[in-house]
Design a protein around this motif. Structure first.
Motif, PDB file in Angstrom:
ATOM      1  N   TYR A 199      32.193  30.168  41.975  1.00 53.37           N
ATOM      2  CA  TYR A 199      33.343  30.825  41.358  1.00 53.37           C
ATOM      3  C   TYR A 199      34.196  31.446  42.450  1.00 53.37           C
ATOM      4  O   TYR A 199      33.751  31.610  43.592  1.00 53.37           O
ATOM      5  N   ASN A 200      35.423  31.762  42.089  1.00 50.92           N
ATOM      6  CA  ASN A 200      36.362  32.364  43.031  1.00 50.92           C
ATOM      7  C   ASN A 200      36.124  33.868  43.076  1.00 50.92           C
ATOM      8  O   ASN A 200      36.392  34.584  42.112  1.00 50.92           O
ATOM      9  N   ARG A 201      35.627  34.344  44.201  1.00 46.07           N
ATOM     10  CA  ARG A 201      35.292  35.767  44.315  1.00 46.07           C
ATOM     11  C   ARG A 201      36.530  36.653  44.285  1.00 46.07           C
ATOM     12  O   ARG A 201      36.467  37.804  43.847  1.00 46.07           O
ATOM     13  N   ASP A 202      37.665  36.124  44.760  1.00 43.75           N
ATOM     14  CA  ASP A 202      38.897  36.926  44.731  1.00 43.75           C
ATOM     15  C   ASP A 202      39.289  37.261  43.298  1.00 43.75           C
ATOM     16  O   ASP A 202      39.748  38.379  43.012  1.00 43.75           O
ATOM     17  N   ARG A 203      39.111  36.312  42.387  1.00 38.44           N
ATOM     18  CA  ARG A 203      39.453  36.577  40.990  1.00 38.44           C
ATOM     19  C   ARG A 203      38.541  37.641  40.400  1.00 38.44           C
ATOM     20  O   ARG A 203      38.965  38.451  39.580  1.00 38.44           O
ATOM     21  N   LEU A 204      37.286  37.638  40.828  1.00 40.43           N
ATOM     22  CA  LEU A 204      36.354  38.647  40.348  1.00 40.43           C
ATOM     23  C   LEU A 204      36.770  40.021  40.848  1.00 40.43           C
ATOM     24  O   LEU A 204      36.839  40.997  40.078  1.00 40.43           O
ATOM     25  N   TYR A 205      37.081  40.112  42.135  1.00 41.04           N
ATOM     26  CA  TYR A 205      37.398  41.403  42.744  1.00 41.04           C
ATOM     27  C   TYR A 205      38.761  41.949  42.341  1.00 41.04           C
ATOM     28  O   TYR A 205      38.997  43.154  42.411  1.00 41.04           O
ATOM     29  N   THR A 206      39.674  41.072  41.945  1.00 40.14           N
ATOM     30  CA  THR A 206      41.007  41.541  41.578  1.00 40.14           C
ATOM     31  C   THR A 206      41.155  41.796  40.075  1.00 40.14           C
ATOM     32  O   THR A 206      42.213  42.233  39.635  1.00 40.14           O
TER      33      THR A 206
END
Length: 264
Positions: A186-193
């Motif tokens: 999964y895209n970690r940036d989407r999780l963190y943002t």
């Protein structure tokens, strides 16, 4: 008749090259030397290990034959020895939309076990490394760009695996962690943002850190399990939001596919 020193039960002294190879193999097995890392040049490494260059060269050749080292024009590197498994697995999982959830279901039990073992087995040096990473995570949390915090996140989990002192767990989860860094699951940036998530992730990571440092195995297990379950549920929410948004966009674009009164 057997000559002197040729008795059947005689124990031959180990060759220096074998001892060097065994030492380096131990460092690779324990995760001290990690896949992809480059060794010092032969001369510098021989000085560091206080051995002769010919003996070191023989040892490196032995490890290369075992598939643990790779030598080339750019020097000698620790082999990506799990790549024959990890690479095709990554390609296979990237085509599976449910792979992120299957991965996190698997990680729920592994991560909890790793945290519990880390609380029980961590050495003072392990705890020192975990404290340093926790502080780096706090510092990165204050920055607008979450990429550094996400990177420290991966390093912190690797530190828990190292502190668990389970070599199978260390190498298997290390390989999966590399897939995670490359956004295979999964895209970690989407999780963190995602709004509110970043603060909660920091809180959860620090809860695991506190439990491990305190040697509280049950609290570490519970905190790690809760953290991975939160990540799983959040990714499900992101998937559901994406599905609803795609449906809305299709409705907006439906007029491109039909004849309306204005076109008639």
């Amino acid at each position: 008749m057997q000559g002197k020193g040729q008795g059947k039960g005689m124990i031959k002294p180990a060759k220096l090259a074998d001892a060097i190879a065994d030492h380096l193999e131990t460092l690779i097995r324990e995760g001290v030397l990690r896949p992809g890392e480059k060794l010092l040049p032969e001369r510098d490494l021989a000085l560091k290990l206080d051995v002769s260059r010919p003996s070191l060269r023989d040892a490196l050749e032995k490890l290369e034959e075992r598939g643990l080292l790779v030598s080339g024009r750019n020097g000698t590197h620790i082999a990506q020895f799990l790549a024959p498994i990890a690479a095709p697995l990554a390609a296979l999982l990237q085509s599976d939309p449910d792979a992120p959830f299957h991965y996190l279901e698997f990680r729920t039990s592994i991560e909890a076990a790793a945290a519990k073992l880390a609380a029980q087995r961590a050495t003072d040096l392990d705890r020192q490394a975990i404290r340093a990473l926790a502080q780096r995570m706090r510092d990165a949390h204050g920055k607008d760009d979450p990429s550094e915090e996400a990177d420290v996140d991966a390093q912190l989990h690797l530190a828990f695996y190292e502190a668990a002192h389970n070599t199978v767990m260390l190498h298997i989860m290390g390989a999966l962690s590399e897939m995670l860094r490359n956004d295979v699951f999964y895209n970690r940036d989407r999780l963190y943002t995602r709004p509110g998530v970043r603060d909660l992730l920091l809180e959860q990571h620090l809860a695991i850190v506190d439990a491990v440092l305190a040697g509280d195995a049950e609290a570490a297990h519970a905190a790690a399990e809760a953290h991975v379950m939160f990540t799983l549920h959040t990714l499900r929410e992101i998937r559901e939001d994406d599905t609803r948004l795609e449906a809305s966009l299709r409705r907006i674009g439906r007029t491109d596919l039909i004849e309306t009164a204005e076109r008639a």
